[in-house]
Design a protein around this motif. Structure first.
Motif, PDB file in Angstrom:
ATOM      1  N   ASP A   1     -38.833 -33.106 -10.337  1.00  0.00           N
ATOM      2  CA  ASP A   1     -38.276 -33.259 -11.681  1.00  0.00           C
ATOM      3  C   ASP A   1     -38.818 -34.555 -12.295  1.00  0.00           C
ATOM      4  OD1 ASP A   1     -36.684 -33.680 -13.968  1.00  0.00           O
ATOM      5  OD2 ASP A   1     -34.939 -32.740 -13.058  1.00  0.00           O
ATOM      6  N   GLU A   2     -39.450 -34.435 -13.451  1.00  0.00           N
ATOM      7  CA  GLU A   2     -40.070 -35.606 -14.100  1.00  0.00           C
ATOM      8  C   GLU A   2     -39.058 -36.609 -14.613  1.00  0.00           C
ATOM      9  OE1 GLU A   2     -40.539 -33.567 -18.557  1.00  0.00           O
ATOM     10  OE2 GLU A   2     -42.316 -34.087 -17.362  1.00  0.00           O
ATOM     11  N   HIS A   3     -37.800 -36.236 -14.674  1.00  0.00           N
ATOM     12  CA  HIS A   3     -36.784 -37.167 -15.170  1.00  0.00           C
ATOM     13  C   HIS A   3     -36.343 -38.186 -14.119  1.00  0.00           C
ATOM     14  CE1 HIS A   3     -36.220 -33.705 -18.039  1.00  0.00           C
ATOM     15  NE2 HIS A   3     -36.391 -34.739 -18.848  1.00  0.00           N
ATOM     16  N   TYR A   4     -36.673 -37.933 -12.851  1.00  0.00           N
ATOM     17  CA  TYR A   4     -36.354 -38.918 -11.827  1.00  0.00           C
ATOM     18  C   TYR A   4     -37.277 -40.127 -11.976  1.00  0.00           C
ATOM     19  CZ  TYR A   4     -33.343 -35.720  -9.192  1.00  0.00           C
ATOM     20  OH  TYR A   4     -32.327 -34.893  -8.812  1.00  0.00           O
ATOM     21  N   VAL A   5     -36.677 -41.309 -11.949  1.00  0.00           N
ATOM     22  CA  VAL A   5     -37.441 -42.557 -12.002  1.00  0.00           C
ATOM     23  C   VAL A   5     -37.106 -43.358 -10.748  1.00  0.00           C
ATOM     24  CG1 VAL A   5     -37.834 -44.719 -13.242  1.00  0.00           C
ATOM     25  CG2 VAL A   5     -37.446 -42.597 -14.517  1.00  0.00           C
ATOM     26  N   TRP A   6     -38.112 -43.523  -9.897  1.00  0.00           N
ATOM     27  CA  TRP A   6     -37.944 -44.274  -8.647  1.00  0.00           C
ATOM     28  C   TRP A   6     -38.315 -45.727  -8.892  1.00  0.00           C
ATOM     29  CZ3 TRP A   6     -41.447 -43.375  -3.743  1.00  0.00           C
ATOM     30  CH2 TRP A   6     -40.927 -44.116  -2.668  1.00  0.00           C
ATOM     31  N   LEU A   7     -37.322 -46.615  -8.778  1.00  0.00           N
ATOM     32  CA  LEU A   7     -37.592 -48.046  -8.955  1.00  0.00           C
ATOM     33  C   LEU A   7     -38.386 -48.600  -7.783  1.00  0.00           C
ATOM     34  CD1 LEU A   7     -34.102 -49.153 -10.314  1.00  0.00           C
ATOM     35  CD2 LEU A   7     -36.194 -48.722 -11.632  1.00  0.00           C
ATOM     36  N   ASN A   8     -38.204 -48.058  -6.614  1.00  0.00           N
ATOM     37  CA  ASN A   8     -38.963 -48.368  -5.400  1.00  0.00           C
ATOM     38  C   ASN A   8     -38.908 -49.855  -5.038  1.00  0.00           C
ATOM     39  OD1 ASN A   8     -40.541 -48.252  -3.146  1.00  0.00           O
ATOM     40  ND2 ASN A   8     -42.234 -47.149  -4.114  1.00  0.00           N
ATOM     41  N   GLN A   9     -37.771 -50.243  -4.528  1.00  0.00           N
ATOM     42  CA  GLN A   9     -37.554 -51.645  -4.143  1.00  0.00           C
ATOM     43  C   GLN A   9     -38.557 -52.145  -3.108  1.00  0.00           C
ATOM     44  OE1 GLN A   9     -34.192 -52.596  -1.656  1.00  0.00           O
ATOM     45  NE2 GLN A   9     -33.868 -50.468  -1.028  1.00  0.00           N
ATOM     46  N   TYR A  10     -39.216 -51.245  -2.401  1.00  0.00           N
ATOM     47  CA  TYR A  10     -40.101 -51.636  -1.302  1.00  0.00           C
ATOM     48  C   TYR A  10     -41.445 -52.165  -1.803  1.00  0.00           C
ATOM     49  CZ  TYR A  10     -36.524 -48.874   0.896  1.00  0.00           C
ATOM     50  OH  TYR A  10     -35.301 -48.377   1.270  1.00  0.00           O
ATOM     51  N   VAL A  11     -41.861 -51.766  -2.989  1.00  0.00           N
ATOM     52  CA  VAL A  11     -43.140 -52.238  -3.542  1.00  0.00           C
ATOM     53  C   VAL A  11     -42.972 -52.901  -4.903  1.00  0.00           C
ATOM     54  CG1 VAL A  11     -44.405 -50.440  -2.307  1.00  0.00           C
ATOM     55  CG2 VAL A  11     -43.713 -50.035  -4.674  1.00  0.00           C
ATOM     56  N   ASN A  12     -41.787 -52.844  -5.455  1.00  0.00           N
ATOM     57  CA  ASN A  12     -41.541 -53.335  -6.811  1.00  0.00           C
ATOM     58  C   ASN A  12     -41.490 -54.870  -6.809  1.00  0.00           C
ATOM     59  OD1 ASN A  12     -40.427 -53.993  -9.353  1.00  0.00           O
ATOM     60  ND2 ASN A  12     -39.370 -52.028  -9.457  1.00  0.00           N
ATOM     61  N   GLU A  13     -42.429 -55.492  -7.500  1.00  0.00           N
ATOM     62  CA  GLU A  13     -42.496 -56.960  -7.472  1.00  0.00           C
ATOM     63  C   GLU A  13     -41.369 -57.620  -8.246  1.00  0.00           C
ATOM     64  OE1 GLU A  13     -46.312 -58.646  -8.101  1.00  0.00           O
ATOM     65  OE2 GLU A  13     -47.151 -57.604  -6.370  1.00  0.00           O
ATOM     66  N   ASP A  14     -40.653 -56.848  -9.060  1.00  0.00           N
ATOM     67  CA  ASP A  14     -39.467 -57.408  -9.703  1.00  0.00           C
ATOM     68  C   ASP A  14     -38.368 -57.663  -8.684  1.00  0.00           C
ATOM     69  OD1 ASP A  14     -40.230 -57.505 -12.531  1.00  0.00           O
ATOM     70  OD2 ASP A  14     -40.392 -55.333 -12.344  1.00  0.00           O
ATOM     71  N   ASN A  15     -38.455 -57.040  -7.526  1.00  0.00           N
ATOM     72  CA  ASN A  15     -37.528 -57.320  -6.429  1.00  0.00           C
ATOM     73  C   ASN A  15     -37.613 -58.799  -6.048  1.00  0.00           C
ATOM     74  OD1 ASN A  15     -36.075 -57.407  -4.008  1.00  0.00           O
ATOM     75  ND2 ASN A  15     -37.026 -55.593  -3.144  1.00  0.00           N
ATOM     76  N   TRP A  16     -38.825 -59.292  -5.732  1.00  0.00           N
ATOM     77  CA  TRP A  16     -38.932 -60.706  -5.352  1.00  0.00           C
ATOM     78  C   TRP A  16     -38.862 -61.638  -6.558  1.00  0.00           C
ATOM     79  CZ3 TRP A  16     -42.744 -63.686  -7.370  1.00  0.00           C
ATOM     80  CH2 TRP A  16     -43.965 -63.112  -7.713  1.00  0.00           C
TER      81      TRP A  16
ATOM     82  N   GLY B   1     -32.741 -63.681   5.408  1.00  0.00           N
ATOM     83  CA  GLY B   1     -32.873 -62.417   6.105  1.00  0.00           C
ATOM     84  C   GLY B   1     -33.987 -61.573   5.514  1.00  0.00           C
ATOM     85  N   ALA B   2     -34.585 -60.731   6.372  1.00  0.00           N
ATOM     86  CA  ALA B   2     -35.715 -59.892   5.964  1.00  0.00           C
ATOM     87  C   ALA B   2     -35.321 -58.420   6.011  1.00  0.00           C
ATOM     88  CB  ALA B   2     -36.918 -60.138   6.868  1.00  0.00           C
ATOM     89  N   GLY B   3     -35.247 -57.798   4.826  1.00  0.00           N
ATOM     90  CA  GLY B   3     -35.061 -56.362   4.728  1.00  0.00           C
ATOM     91  C   GLY B   3     -36.284 -55.783   4.037  1.00  0.00           C
ATOM     92  N   THR B   4     -36.174 -55.561   2.731  1.00  0.00           N
ATOM     93  CA  THR B   4     -37.380 -55.227   1.960  1.00  0.00           C
ATOM     94  C   THR B   4     -38.282 -56.443   1.834  1.00  0.00           C
ATOM     95  OG1 THR B   4     -36.405 -55.840  -0.174  1.00  0.00           O
ATOM     96  CG2 THR B   4     -36.082 -53.555   0.575  1.00  0.00           C
ATOM     97  N   THR B   5     -37.750 -57.607   2.135  1.00  0.00           N
ATOM     98  CA  THR B   5     -38.350 -58.949   2.025  1.00  0.00           C
ATOM     99  C   THR B   5     -38.422 -59.437   0.579  1.00  0.00           C
ATOM    100  OG1 THR B   5     -40.726 -58.333   1.990  1.00  0.00           O
ATOM    101  CG2 THR B   5     -39.681 -58.636   4.156  1.00  0.00           C
ATOM    102  N   GLY B   6     -37.691 -58.817  -0.330  1.00  0.00           N
ATOM    103  CA  GLY B   6     -37.667 -59.289  -1.709  1.00  0.00           C
ATOM    104  C   GLY B   6     -37.070 -60.684  -1.825  1.00  0.00           C
ATOM    105  N   THR B   7     -35.886 -60.886  -1.237  1.00  0.00           N
ATOM    106  CA  THR B   7     -35.268 -62.219  -1.268  1.00  0.00           C
ATOM    107  C   THR B   7     -36.146 -63.229  -0.557  1.00  0.00           C
ATOM    108  OG1 THR B   7     -33.099 -61.135  -1.182  1.00  0.00           O
ATOM    109  CG2 THR B   7     -33.160 -63.498  -0.773  1.00  0.00           C
ATOM    110  N   LEU B   8     -36.643 -62.860   0.608  1.00  0.00           N
ATOM    111  CA  LEU B   8     -37.496 -63.758   1.397  1.00  0.00           C
ATOM    112  C   LEU B   8     -38.739 -64.164   0.628  1.00  0.00           C
ATOM    113  CD1 LEU B   8     -38.294 -65.125   4.094  1.00  0.00           C
ATOM    114  CD2 LEU B   8     -39.261 -62.921   4.791  1.00  0.00           C
ATOM    115  N   MET B   9     -39.452 -63.203   0.040  1.00  0.00           N
ATOM    116  CA  MET B   9     -40.702 -63.515  -0.656  1.00  0.00           C
ATOM    117  C   MET B   9     -40.458 -64.302  -1.942  1.00  0.00           C
ATOM    118  SD  MET B   9     -43.380 -62.590   1.043  1.00  0.00           S
ATOM    119  CE  MET B   9     -42.452 -63.426   2.341  1.00  0.00           C
ATOM    120  N   GLY B  10     -39.411 -63.972  -2.665  1.00  0.00           N
ATOM    121  CA  GLY B  10     -39.124 -64.722  -3.884  1.00  0.00           C
ATOM    122  C   GLY B  10     -38.830 -66.179  -3.593  1.00  0.00           C
TER     123      GLY B  10
END
Length: 329
Positions: free
Chosen positions: A137-152, A176-185
């Motif tokens: 379905d084209e209406h789904y939008v995946w923010l994708n925390q695992y690669v999204n640089e807005d995470n960090w 702590g390291a999960g997606t590593t967004g907090t860690l990398m930021g």
């Protein structure tokens, strides 16, 4: 006194617990759980949603979809409810029942996968499920925390500068390291602005993030079955890997002093304890901060329940008396 009109407008940014008094540790714990989402993930969730809105990826017909073990799912549920988006969270059987119920109360659809991928564990299964939804379905939008640089970027913009303002003479920061967004930021900010500060990553034993062998992990939050694409190890000074039994002990040591923190926080405190014991035993003047991602209410059926702890980790998992265990036997 803040007055807000949306839940995501409030985040308590300047609350620290001095663990020297309660645990004998020269460590300040930055408490990130006092917002309407209950965790540090509210920062990344808001940053990713607002960036997607500015880019035109999110419209009034969009359905946000994300893979989460819990905290980000709650944060996205909270913000999606306020902004009027549908939200689908893909999680797995390790997600705490209270977390699933909370997401559903906020209007989210929760899809739970039950079989781990032979190579990438539950995370790989969840990601495959999300991709299939988006393909359908084209209406789904995946923010994708695992690669999204807005995470960090959320933590580069907010979390690290907040710590630096409060602790200008900081020596070491534990993240702590999960997606590593907090860690990398945080690591990027300190490398750019105060490179003398040591940034120590805390991971769970069984996580493959820093190259260790994959193994079963029962406490959601930190660790990963697939190496996080956001991770840049050159920005990390040290890594501490914590067995989950030590996470349980750290949580129970803190709750014994009246501080009910979540499993991710227990792992970070256990890792900081290991590092400080090894590196700072003779340095009473060290200034150390650890980031506490969450509180403990969502772990009452697991980390703080005696029968669950005994079943998962065995009768000797805790080095304290039976009376210290919360919950029914």
């Amino acid at each position: 006194m803040p007055v807000i009109s949306a839940p995501q407008e409030f985040n308590e940014d300047d609350l620290y617990v001095d663990l020297r008094a309660s645990l004998g540790l020269p460590l300040y714990l930055k408490c990130e759980g006092f917002n309407f989402s209950g965790s540090i993930k509210q920062k990344a969730a808001l940053e990713m949603i607002e960036a997607a809105e500015k880019e035109g990826r999110l419209t009034d017909r969009s359905v946000i979809v994300e893979s989460s073990s819990g905290n980000l799912g709650v944060a996205l549920s909270t913000i999606a409810a306020n902004k009027g988006y549908r939200f689908v969270c893909v999680t797995d059987t390790r997600c705490n029942a209270a977390t699933r119920q909370l997401m559903e109360a906020l209007g989210a659809e929760v899809h739970t996968v039950g079989e781990p991928d032979p190579e990438g564990g539950f995370l790989a299964t969840r990601l495959a499920y999300v991709r299939a939804l988006c393909d359908s379905d084209e209406h789904y939008v995946w923010l994708n925390q695992y690669v999204n640089e807005d995470n960090w970027r959320a933590h580069h913009r907010l979390t690290a500068p907040q710590i630096a303002e409060r602790f200008p003479a900081l020596d070491v920061l534990f993240v702590g390291a999960g997606t590593t967004g907090t860690l990398m930021g945080c690591a990027r900010w300190y490398r750019e602005h105060r490179p003398a500060v040591r940034v120590v990553a805390v991971d769970s034993v069984g996580s493959v993030t820093f190259g260790g062998p994959a193994a079963a992990r029962m406490i959601p939050g930190l660790g990963a079955g697939v190496r996080p694409p956001l991770l840049d190890e050159s920005l990390v000074d040290d890594v501490v890997q914590v067995p989950e039994a030590e996470t349980i002990r750290a949580c129970h040591r803190m709750v014994g002093q009246g501080f009910l923190f979540g499993g991710s926080t227990g792992t970070v405190v256990a890792g900081a304890t290991r590092w400080l014991t090894e590196h700072a035993a003779d340095r009473g003047d060290i200034t150390a901060v650890a980031i506490s991602p969450d509180l403990g209410e969502r772990y009452l059926d697991t980390v703080y329940r005696a029968d669950w702890v005994r079943h998962v980790y065995g009768p000797t998992a805790l080095d304290m008396g039976e009376a210290a265990l919360a919950g029914p036997a």
